[in-house]
Write a protein that holds these residues in place. Structure first.
Motif, PDB file in Angstrom:
ATOM      1  N   UNK A 105       0.809  -1.215   0.000  1.00 61.81           N
ATOM      2  CA  UNK A 105       0.000   0.000   0.000  1.00 61.81           C
ATOM      3  C   UNK A 105       0.848   1.273   0.000  1.00 61.81           C
ATOM      4  N   UNK A 106       2.154   1.120  -0.226  1.00 63.22           N
ATOM      5  CA  UNK A 106       3.024   2.287  -0.391  1.00 63.22           C
ATOM      6  C   UNK A 106       3.256   2.577  -1.870  1.00 63.22           C
ATOM      7  N   UNK A 107       2.851   1.662  -2.707  1.00 63.06           N
ATOM      8  CA  UNK A 107       2.984   1.800  -4.152  1.00 63.06           C
ATOM      9  C   UNK A 107       1.710   2.450  -4.684  1.00 63.06           C
ATOM     10  N   UNK A 108       1.811   3.662  -5.215  1.00 64.03           N
ATOM     11  CA  UNK A 108       0.627   4.358  -5.724  1.00 64.03           C
ATOM     12  C   UNK A 108      -0.010   3.548  -6.843  1.00 64.03           C
ATOM     13  N   UNK A 109      -1.307   3.223  -6.734  1.00 65.74           N
ATOM     14  CA  UNK A 109      -1.971   2.397  -7.757  1.00 65.74           C
ATOM     15  C   UNK A 109      -1.875   2.992  -9.147  1.00 65.74           C
ATOM     16  N   UNK A 110      -1.466   2.171 -10.091  1.00 68.73           N
ATOM     17  CA  UNK A 110      -1.314   2.590 -11.481  1.00 68.73           C
ATOM     18  C   UNK A 110      -1.171   1.344 -12.341  1.00 68.73           C
ATOM     19  N   UNK A 139      -0.521  16.151  -2.486  1.00 70.11           N
ATOM     20  CA  UNK A 139       0.887  16.194  -2.087  1.00 70.11           C
ATOM     21  C   UNK A 139       1.644  14.982  -2.628  1.00 70.11           C
ATOM     22  N   UNK A 140       1.038  13.815  -2.506  1.00 70.90           N
ATOM     23  CA  UNK A 140       1.695  12.592  -2.969  1.00 70.90           C
ATOM     24  C   UNK A 140       1.797  12.565  -4.493  1.00 70.90           C
ATOM     25  N   UNK A 141       0.732  13.022  -5.161  1.00 74.11           N
ATOM     26  CA  UNK A 141       0.764  13.053  -6.622  1.00 74.11           C
ATOM     27  C   UNK A 141       1.843  13.979  -7.148  1.00 74.11           C
ATOM     28  N   UNK A 142       2.006  15.119  -6.494  1.00 81.28           N
ATOM     29  CA  UNK A 142       3.047  16.074  -6.900  1.00 81.28           C
ATOM     30  C   UNK A 142       4.438  15.487  -6.689  1.00 81.28           C
ATOM     31  N   UNK A 143       4.639  14.813  -5.545  1.00 81.23           N
ATOM     32  CA  UNK A 143       5.938  14.210  -5.273  1.00 81.23           C
ATOM     33  C   UNK A 143       6.246  13.093  -6.261  1.00 81.23           C
ATOM     34  N   UNK A 180       2.399   6.005   2.736  1.00 83.34           N
ATOM     35  CA  UNK A 180       1.261   5.091   2.629  1.00 83.34           C
ATOM     36  C   UNK A 180       0.151   5.703   1.790  1.00 83.34           C
ATOM     37  N   UNK A 181      -0.640   4.841   1.200  1.00 82.36           N
ATOM     38  CA  UNK A 181      -1.797   5.269   0.416  1.00 82.36           C
ATOM     39  C   UNK A 181      -2.807   5.955   1.334  1.00 82.36           C
ATOM     40  N   UNK A 182      -3.361   7.107   0.950  1.00 81.03           N
ATOM     41  CA  UNK A 182      -4.341   7.798   1.791  1.00 81.03           C
ATOM     42  C   UNK A 182      -5.613   6.986   2.014  1.00 81.03           C
TER      43      UNK A 182
END
Length: 306
Positions: A105-110, A139-143, A180-182
């Protein structure tokens, strides 16, 4: 330039655990054929809904859209259940979003398809803490975009090939940040959108022990083994065609796609045609239903005798 191309083509690749390819046994494909047919039929129904290509303009989805998305996900889950019986060693594997499997769940779904992004947006838009969740996703998407851009060598920083090295290495770098995923409830170690979770989360079955599957472990990602039960090619093609028909042009990353829908709807929910509008509060939150089972509720108050 030529050497770089040859290196990318023939050299070793570091793969994310979700990107590992799993070959489905022929017997499993045969046994799961009815569920594949169900997925295809449901996608055809979604594609035939009146106004499916006008969501961007109307800021509404056709009547019955979300029921059909739920039907599609049901067929997908049934497909996974059948295939799992033919793949040894994953019967008791904890999947992303459930206790013991949250290392993924630390890997952004894609990647996400448009129907998934719309379904997730509908679910989380009514949360009490939606504003905080949306801010965190931003914030996570920008990073994540910065991590991908850092490895991009093209002239235009906005034109990045999804299957290229920059995206692959950027995803790895971002995951190793241990953000972590929000959508994950850390206290319960459970995905908050379990019923609407993306297909890339549903398909993923890490077979390496959980303590070795964490992105901050020294052997990650090459030391992680996983079984990924992807939908058949015909379903992937049908989903891609549906995306084109819907013309939303959403980001394939969950954080970006959901926030694009928030911007498209100007902060409002995207509801179905004919559905009663949701009541909104002054702070932009969806008004919650009153809890009438609390002690101070009117129904518990005795009428005063005159």
């Amino acid at each position: 330039m030529v050497l770089g191309f040859l290196g990318a083509l023939f050299g070793g690749r570091t793969r994310m655990p979700r990107d590992q390819v799993t070959r489905i046994p022929r017997a499993a494909k045969k046994a799961a054929a009815p569920h594949v047919a169900g997925m295809k039929a449901t996608l055809d129904k979604i594609g035939a809904l009146p106004g499916i290509a006008d969501i961007k303009e109307n800021k509404r989805v056709p009547r019955g859209f979300h029921a059909l998305v739920a039907e599609f996900l049901h067929h997908l889950d049934e497909y996974h259940e059948v295939v799992r019986k033919y793949v040894p060693g994953i019967e008791d594997v904890e999947r992303p979003g459930e206790p013991g499997g949250c290392g993924a769940c630390y890997d952004a779904p894609m990647p996400l398809n448009a129907i998934e992004s719309l379904d997730i947006y509908r679910t989380i838009r009514s949360w009490r803490d939606f504003q905080a969740v949306a801010q965190r996703m931003g914030e996570l998407g920008e990073q994540q975009f910065k991590d991908i851009q850092a490895g991009h060598s093209g002239k235009d920083p906005e034109k990045i090939r999804m299957g290229g090295k920059a995206v692959r290495n950027g995803r790895i770098l971002f995951t190793q940040r241990m953000e972590r995923c929000p959508m994950l409830d850390e206290g319960k170690q459970r995905c908050r959108i379990w019923e609407q979770r993306p297909m890339v989360c549903r398909m993923h079955h890490p077979t390496t022990p959980p303590e070795l599957s964490q992105p901050d472990h020294e052997t990650w990602p090459n030391g992680v083994k996983a079984v990924n039960i992807r939908p058949p090619v015909q379903i992937q093609v049908a989903l891609a065609q549906l995306d084109k028909r819907m013309m939303l042009q959403l980001s394939p990353f969950m954080y970006g796609g959901v926030l694009q829908l928030l911007q498209l709807a100007e902060g409002h929910p995207i509801q179905e045609v004919g559905e009663a509008p949701m009541r909104m509060q002054q702070d932009g939150q969806v008004a919650q239903r009153a809890n009438r089972n609390v002690r101070h509720a009117k129904k518990f108050k005795k009428k005063k005798k005159k």
